[in-house]
Design a protein around this motif. Structure first.
Motif, PDB file in Angstrom:
ATOM      1  N   THR A   1       0.831  -1.204   0.000  1.00  0.00           N
ATOM      2  CA  THR A   1       0.000   0.000   0.000  1.00  0.00           C
ATOM      3  C   THR A   1       0.868   1.257   0.000  1.00  0.00           C
ATOM      4  O   THR A   1       0.569   2.231  -0.710  1.00  0.00           O
ATOM      5  N   ALA A   2       1.938   1.255   0.781  1.00  0.00           N
ATOM      6  CA  ALA A   2       2.833   2.410   0.810  1.00  0.00           C
ATOM      7  C   ALA A   2       3.504   2.620  -0.539  1.00  0.00           C
ATOM      8  O   ALA A   2       3.667   3.767  -0.995  1.00  0.00           O
ATOM      9  N   LEU A   3       3.890   1.528  -1.214  1.00  0.00           N
ATOM     10  CA  LEU A   3       4.506   1.654  -2.536  1.00  0.00           C
ATOM     11  C   LEU A   3       3.514   2.247  -3.540  1.00  0.00           C
ATOM     12  O   LEU A   3       3.889   3.090  -4.364  1.00  0.00           O
TER      13      LEU A   3
ATOM     14  N   ILE B   1      -0.228  -0.029 -12.023  1.00  0.00           N
ATOM     15  CA  ILE B   1       0.612  -0.702 -11.032  1.00  0.00           C
ATOM     16  C   ILE B   1       0.123  -0.400  -9.616  1.00  0.00           C
ATOM     17  O   ILE B   1       0.028  -1.295  -8.762  1.00  0.00           O
ATOM     18  N   GLY B   2      -0.193   0.881  -9.359  1.00  0.00           N
ATOM     19  CA  GLY B   2      -0.679   1.246  -8.033  1.00  0.00           C
ATOM     20  C   GLY B   2      -1.985   0.554  -7.686  1.00  0.00           C
ATOM     21  O   GLY B   2      -2.187   0.124  -6.544  1.00  0.00           O
ATOM     22  N   GLY B   3      -2.886   0.426  -8.658  1.00  0.00           N
ATOM     23  CA  GLY B   3      -4.145  -0.263  -8.413  1.00  0.00           C
ATOM     24  C   GLY B   3      -3.953  -1.733  -8.109  1.00  0.00           C
ATOM     25  O   GLY B   3      -4.591  -2.275  -7.194  1.00  0.00           O
ATOM     26  N   VAL B   4      -3.075  -2.398  -8.844  1.00  0.00           N
ATOM     27  CA  VAL B   4      -2.800  -3.815  -8.587  1.00  0.00           C
ATOM     28  C   VAL B   4      -2.194  -3.998  -7.200  1.00  0.00           C
ATOM     29  O   VAL B   4      -2.563  -4.917  -6.459  1.00  0.00           O
ATOM     30  N   LEU B   5      -1.267  -3.105  -6.819  1.00  0.00           N
ATOM     31  CA  LEU B   5      -0.645  -3.208  -5.500  1.00  0.00           C
ATOM     32  C   LEU B   5      -1.662  -2.986  -4.381  1.00  0.00           C
ATOM     33  O   LEU B   5      -1.718  -3.753  -3.414  1.00  0.00           O
ATOM     34  N   ALA B   6      -2.465  -1.932  -4.498  1.00  0.00           N
ATOM     35  CA  ALA B   6      -3.387  -1.577  -3.421  1.00  0.00           C
ATOM     36  C   ALA B   6      -4.525  -2.580  -3.291  1.00  0.00           C
ATOM     37  O   ALA B   6      -4.803  -3.097  -2.204  1.00  0.00           O
ATOM     38  N   ILE B   7      -5.204  -2.862  -4.410  1.00  0.00           N
ATOM     39  CA  ILE B   7      -6.329  -3.799  -4.359  1.00  0.00           C
ATOM     40  C   ILE B   7      -5.817  -5.212  -4.100  1.00  0.00           C
ATOM     41  O   ILE B   7      -6.449  -5.994  -3.379  1.00  0.00           O
ATOM     42  N   GLY B   8      -4.653  -5.529  -4.655  1.00  0.00           N
ATOM     43  CA  GLY B   8      -4.065  -6.833  -4.389  1.00  0.00           C
ATOM     44  C   GLY B   8      -3.678  -7.009  -2.933  1.00  0.00           C
ATOM     45  O   GLY B   8      -3.722  -8.120  -2.393  1.00  0.00           O
ATOM     46  N   ALA B   9      -3.311  -5.910  -2.264  1.00  0.00           N
ATOM     47  CA  ALA B   9      -2.981  -5.984  -0.841  1.00  0.00           C
ATOM     48  C   ALA B   9      -4.212  -6.203   0.023  1.00  0.00           C
ATOM     49  O   ALA B   9      -4.085  -6.551   1.196  1.00  0.00           O
ATOM     50  N   GLY B  10      -5.402  -5.993  -0.556  1.00  0.00           N
ATOM     51  CA  GLY B  10      -6.634  -6.241   0.179  1.00  0.00           C
ATOM     52  C   GLY B  10      -7.480  -5.026   0.455  1.00  0.00           C
ATOM     53  O   GLY B  10      -8.519  -5.131   1.109  1.00  0.00           O
ATOM     54  N   LEU B  11      -7.088  -3.834  -0.027  1.00  0.00           N
ATOM     55  CA  LEU B  11      -7.900  -2.652   0.199  1.00  0.00           C
ATOM     56  C   LEU B  11      -9.261  -2.819  -0.462  1.00  0.00           C
ATOM     57  O   LEU B  11      -9.366  -3.374  -1.557  1.00  0.00           O
ATOM     58  N   ALA B  12     -10.312  -2.342   0.208  1.00  0.00           N
ATOM     59  CA  ALA B  12     -11.682  -2.475  -0.289  1.00  0.00           C
ATOM     60  C   ALA B  12     -11.959  -1.392  -1.320  1.00  0.00           C
ATOM     61  O   ALA B  12     -12.677  -0.416  -1.077  1.00  0.00           O
ATOM     62  N   LEU B  13     -11.352  -1.558  -2.492  1.00  0.00           N
ATOM     63  CA  LEU B  13     -11.475  -0.610  -3.586  1.00  0.00           C
ATOM     64  C   LEU B  13     -11.888  -1.353  -4.851  1.00  0.00           C
ATOM     65  O   LEU B  13     -11.662  -2.556  -4.978  1.00  0.00           O
ATOM     66  N   GLY B  14     -12.464  -0.614  -5.798  1.00  0.00           N
ATOM     67  CA  GLY B  14     -12.955  -1.229  -7.021  1.00  0.00           C
ATOM     68  C   GLY B  14     -12.011  -1.043  -8.195  1.00  0.00           C
ATOM     69  O   GLY B  14     -11.169  -0.144  -8.198  1.00  0.00           O
ATOM     70  N   ARG B  15     -12.181  -1.884  -9.187  1.00  0.00           N
ATOM     71  CA  ARG B  15     -11.345  -1.822 -10.394  1.00  0.00           C
ATOM     72  C   ARG B  15     -11.832  -0.781 -11.390  1.00  0.00           C
ATOM     73  O   ARG B  15     -11.103  -0.405 -12.312  1.00  0.00           O
ATOM     74  N   GLU B  16     -13.083  -0.319 -11.239  1.00  0.00           N
ATOM     75  CA  GLU B  16     -13.659   0.539 -12.266  1.00  0.00           C
ATOM     76  C   GLU B  16     -13.040   1.933 -12.287  1.00  0.00           C
ATOM     77  O   GLU B  16     -12.885   2.534 -13.363  1.00  0.00           O
TER      78      GLU B  16
ATOM     79  N   ALA C   1       3.295   6.942   4.846  1.00  0.00           N
ATOM     80  CA  ALA C   1       3.087   6.477   6.219  1.00  0.00           C
ATOM     81  C   ALA C   1       1.605   6.231   6.485  1.00  0.00           C
ATOM     82  O   ALA C   1       1.225   5.223   7.094  1.00  0.00           O
ATOM     83  N   VAL C   2       0.763   7.165   6.031  1.00  0.00           N
ATOM     84  CA  VAL C   2      -0.683   6.988   6.200  1.00  0.00           C
ATOM     85  C   VAL C   2      -1.148   5.744   5.455  1.00  0.00           C
ATOM     86  O   VAL C   2      -1.928   4.926   5.980  1.00  0.00           O
ATOM     87  N   ALA C   3      -0.665   5.590   4.219  1.00  0.00           N
ATOM     88  CA  ALA C   3      -1.045   4.414   3.432  1.00  0.00           C
ATOM     89  C   ALA C   3      -0.568   3.127   4.095  1.00  0.00           C
ATOM     90  O   ALA C   3      -1.275   2.108   4.085  1.00  0.00           O
ATOM     91  N   ALA C   4       0.626   3.153   4.663  1.00  0.00           N
ATOM     92  CA  ALA C   4       1.162   1.959   5.336  1.00  0.00           C
ATOM     93  C   ALA C   4       0.302   1.571   6.529  1.00  0.00           C
ATOM     94  O   ALA C   4       0.069   0.386   6.787  1.00  0.00           O
TER      95      ALA C   4
END
Length: 470
Positions: free
Chosen positions: A101-103, A144-159, A298-301
């Motif tokens: 998420t931080a990346l 890349i950011g979307g794959v990292l964040a949503i792949g990490a488990g954040l409750a976000l959509g692909r649209e 830091a907030v994202a982490a």
């Protein structure tokens, strides 16, 4: 008759009116045959470019979706392996989610600040000429950011990412094809619609989204470009990803007339919960703004660490949420089992969005709508046992209603949910519920979520400009 015709020949928006054999004929007064032909050729050229644009958006959107599905599989495998490591496993999961998420947040801050969040407010700001379209670097950052964040488990959509990436690609192609400024704006909106069509395998919804939410007007050029882009996108996306609806749903009968009051009450419930969800998103963003002195990474982490901790104990609750929606649409679950999941996801969406990483709002909203509708349907079935109630019908209808309450684009919501579920028997209940679900937020003074996010974005850009001029 000629005299009468002369008396009745009034100006009609630049058109000349004349009578021939008693029949009125209208011709464009200030447009020659050459001008008309030039206009037609321009429309044809725009349509061709929109089709090419849609194909590019469809290929990228389908690839993005495949990467997200692979990221979900890898996350589940990683969680299964981590549980074999006992106490150390939870550390691996929390640190891994925090780092990913931080990346994602670092990529946004470093290379494309407009790539954070959904991206739809940025698209609308560009169409309103409040912000520039941005450089093409936004596309890889969003991907890349979307794959990292949503792949990490954040409750976000692909649209959200596919909409913004589609718009950026469309603008770039419009410039390369030497289209004028007006055509580039139309292509920008059409590319965004193609992104939505690809994300949810819903081509008509993608076109309607352009007309209802982005452009907010119906014009021939806009409609032609939106349809062409969505058609091209879905043709390529279905070759890559398949053509089945996103959700598998049993055949549903037409609801009985006696269920109309229940659908009206559902609209009231969904409207109130939709207002609360809008407030929760804005509250989470305001809380993150109060941490502005902290690095965004830091907030994202921290958000990623919270998500990782939840994933360790309840892996089914994290991520975009399509499996949760699918369970609701098959009628699986009791009120006591669904309620805690709903509450967790209600909080998880705004918290995830506040991380500032790429990710959309639509898919999390569909999760909440389906669960809310299923619970409502179960309650109605107990209260009115004489009515032929299928709780799943309320789950489907509530998905469209919740979307209408939060986004305030009811036609897009109805068409999108219909295409995603393949159910065409619930259009009338959807209209009934969406009508009430739209009225409630307006009466409560709650603005559509993307209007609120757009206003927040404008304030941030103005503040950044003031700080930069000092």
């Amino acid at each position: 008759m000629n005299a009468i015709g002369a008396q009745l020949a009034l100006p009609c928006d630049g058109a000349a009116c004349s009578f021939r054999n008693g029949i009125p004929h209208f011709t464009q007064g200030d447009m020659s045959g050459e001008q008309s032909e030039e206009k037609l050729n321009g429309l044809c050229a725009l349509s061709v470019v929109s089709l090419i644009t849609g194909m590019a958006c469809g290929a990228l959107g389908a690839l993005f979706r495949l990467c997200l599905e692979q990221a979900d599989r890898l996350r589940n495998l990683f969680l299964a392996w981590a549980h074999t490591q006992h106490a150390a496993g939870i550390v691996f999961v929390v640190v891994g989610a925090s780092a990913a998420t931080a990346l994602a947040a670092w990529l946004v801050r470093r290379f494309a600040p407009d790539a954070g969040g959904s991206g739809i407010p940025h698209v609308e700001a560009v169409l309103n000429r409040e912000l520039p379209a941005g450089a093409l670097i936004l596309v890889p950052v969003k991907f890349i950011g979307g794959v990292l964040a949503i792949g990490a488990g954040l409750a976000l959509g692909r649209e959200g990412p596919t909409v913004q990436m589609g718009a950026s690609i469309a603008h770039w192609l419009g410039v390369r094809f030497r289209r004028n400024e007006s055509d580039c704006a139309v292509l920008f909106a059409a590319g965004a619609g193609a992104g939505l069509a690809t994300a949810f395998n819903a081509p008509i919804a993608g076109s309607v989204f352009v007309l209802e939410e982005l452009m907010r007007r119906f014009e021939t050029r806009v409609a032609a470009a939106a349809l062409g882009a969505s058609a091209g996108a879905i043709a390529i996306a279905r070759v890559i990803h398949g053509d089945a609806p996103d959700f598998k749903l049993a055949s549903l009968a037409y609801p009985a007339f006696g269920t109309v009051p229940a659908h009206l009450i559902l609209g009231l419930v969904v409207g109130i919960v939709g207002v609360a969800y809008c407030k929760a998103i804005l509250w989470a963003l305001a809380a993150s703004d109060r941490l502005a002195r902290w690095p965004v990474e830091a907030v994202a982490a921290i958000v990623g660490g919270v998500i990782g901790l939840l994933a360790w104990y309840q892996p089914d609750l994290v991520g975009g949420g399509d499996p949760i929606t699918q369970r609701a649409l098959t009628g699986v679950g009791t009120i006591s089992a669904i309620a805690p999941v709903f509450l967790v996801r209600f909080a998880l969406g705004p918290i995830s969005y506040a991380a500032g990483t790429p990710g959309g709002l639509f898919a999390p909203m569909l999760v909440l709508g389906a669960q809310l509708g299923l619970v409502f349907g179960i309650v109605v079935g107990h209260v009115l046992p004489a009515l032929p109630i299928d709780p799943v019908t309320f789950a489907v209808v509530a998905m469209a209603g919740f979307f209408a309450a939060v986004v305030r684009a009811p036609v897009t919501g109805i068409v999108m949910v219909t295409e995603m579920t393949g159910s065409f028997t619930l259009l009338l209940p959807m209209l009934t519920t969406c009508f009430v679900a739209m009225i409630v937020p307006m009466m409560l003074g709650c603005a559509p979520i993307y209007d609120s996010l757009g206003a927040r974005s404008r304030r941030q850009h103005a503040r950044n400009r003031r700080n930069g001029s000092r």
